[in-house]
Motif scaffolding. Sequence first.
Motif, mmCIF file in Angstrom:
data_model
loop_
_atom_site.group_PDB
_atom_site.id
_atom_site.type_symbol
_atom_site.label_atom_id
_atom_site.label_comp_id
_atom_site.label_asym_id
_atom_site.label_seq_id
_atom_site.Cartn_x
_atom_site.Cartn_y
_atom_site.Cartn_z
ATOM 1 N N LEU A 36 18.938 -3.479 -9.200
ATOM 2 C CA LEU A 36 18.038 -2.986 -10.226
ATOM 3 C C LEU A 36 18.870 -2.727 -11.473
ATOM 4 O O LEU A 36 19.658 -1.805 -11.543
ATOM 5 N N LYS A 63 10.483 -1.103 -14.342
ATOM 6 C CA LYS A 63 10.380 -1.170 -12.882
ATOM 7 C C LYS A 63 10.788 0.151 -12.247
ATOM 8 O O LYS A 63 10.167 0.616 -11.297
ATOM 9 N N ARG A 64 11.836 0.759 -12.770
ATOM 10 C CA ARG A 64 12.291 2.040 -12.233
ATOM 11 C C ARG A 64 11.212 3.108 -12.408
ATOM 12 O O ARG A 64 10.937 3.882 -11.499
ATOM 13 N N LYS A 65 10.586 3.133 -13.579
ATOM 14 C CA LYS A 65 9.507 4.090 -13.827
ATOM 15 C C LYS A 65 8.323 3.818 -12.909
ATOM 16 O O LYS A 65 7.700 4.742 -12.392
ATOM 17 N N GLU A 73 14.515 9.819 -7.699
ATOM 18 C CA GLU A 73 15.565 8.815 -7.824
ATOM 19 C C GLU A 73 16.920 9.473 -7.565
ATOM 20 O O GLU A 73 17.187 10.559 -8.071
ATOM 21 N N PRO A 80 18.588 3.038 -7.497
ATOM 22 C CA PRO A 80 18.828 1.801 -8.244
ATOM 23 C C PRO A 80 20.234 1.276 -7.972
ATOM 24 O O PRO A 80 21.024 1.913 -7.297
ATOM 25 N N GLY A 106 19.715 -1.896 -3.977
ATOM 26 C CA GLY A 106 18.610 -1.044 -4.383
ATOM 27 C C GLY A 106 17.802 -0.661 -3.155
ATOM 28 O O GLY A 106 17.626 -1.462 -2.235
ATOM 29 N N THR A 140 14.135 6.678 -4.305
ATOM 30 C CA THR A 140 14.578 5.371 -4.786
ATOM 31 C C THR A 140 16.038 5.477 -5.205
ATOM 32 O O THR A 140 16.495 6.524 -5.641
ATOM 33 N N TRP A 162 10.979 -8.717 -8.329
ATOM 34 C CA TRP A 162 12.315 -8.190 -8.085
ATOM 35 C C TRP A 162 13.179 -9.307 -7.514
ATOM 36 O O TRP A 162 12.679 -10.212 -6.856
#
Length: 199
Positions: free
Chosen positions: A99, A106-108, A172, A122, A126, A120, A149
């Motif tokens: 990531l 994408k993370r959000k 995260e 990153p 990931g 999660t 992804w």
Amino acid sequence: MSDQEPSRLELEIELVIAMYPEQVDYNAKTRVLNFTQRGATVQLRLPESYPESGLPDVIAARDAGKSDVRARTKAAVKQLGLVGGEEALDAIIAAFQQLLESTLTKRKLALSPTTLSGITKPGYPGIMIFSGPSLAVTNHVNTLKAENWQAFQVRYEEDKLWEFAHGKGVKEVETMAEVVKGLELESAKEEFLKAVGIK
């Protein structure tokens, strides 16, 4: 007509009405569902949090002879052993190759669900772990998969609720050690390590 997707409750009501078009009536304002069959009736009130949590409350039940059968109906529902919000629960571990910083969206998105709990991580590798109502978990994972992804793969799925040290919501973390530390149950830690090929 709204472009917004229907909620899980709206989909469930549509399905019940499609299955029993002449027998079901639902009032969205009062959240009361009436079911009638051969003179017998059942009236349910759906809690505000339903279907994510809580169970429908039997507010009236009469057999074909118009006798009150609320107590019998409630006892029959109780015998099913359902727990509010836990009728169908899932834990899913998804892994992806990497990531990158440029994929902040994408993370959000991975952190966005309010009805799920999870962790999660990153970077490489990931990791995403989500737990909650089965339909909500599946929908969220499918939404994430649609983001293209690199090497996204579901590595583990279990019909059981996982608990996290941080409680509710998706958090995260930076390292694999933090992922393991964030899992409350030893059995979950073992399953996670097996799923990602460490054990």
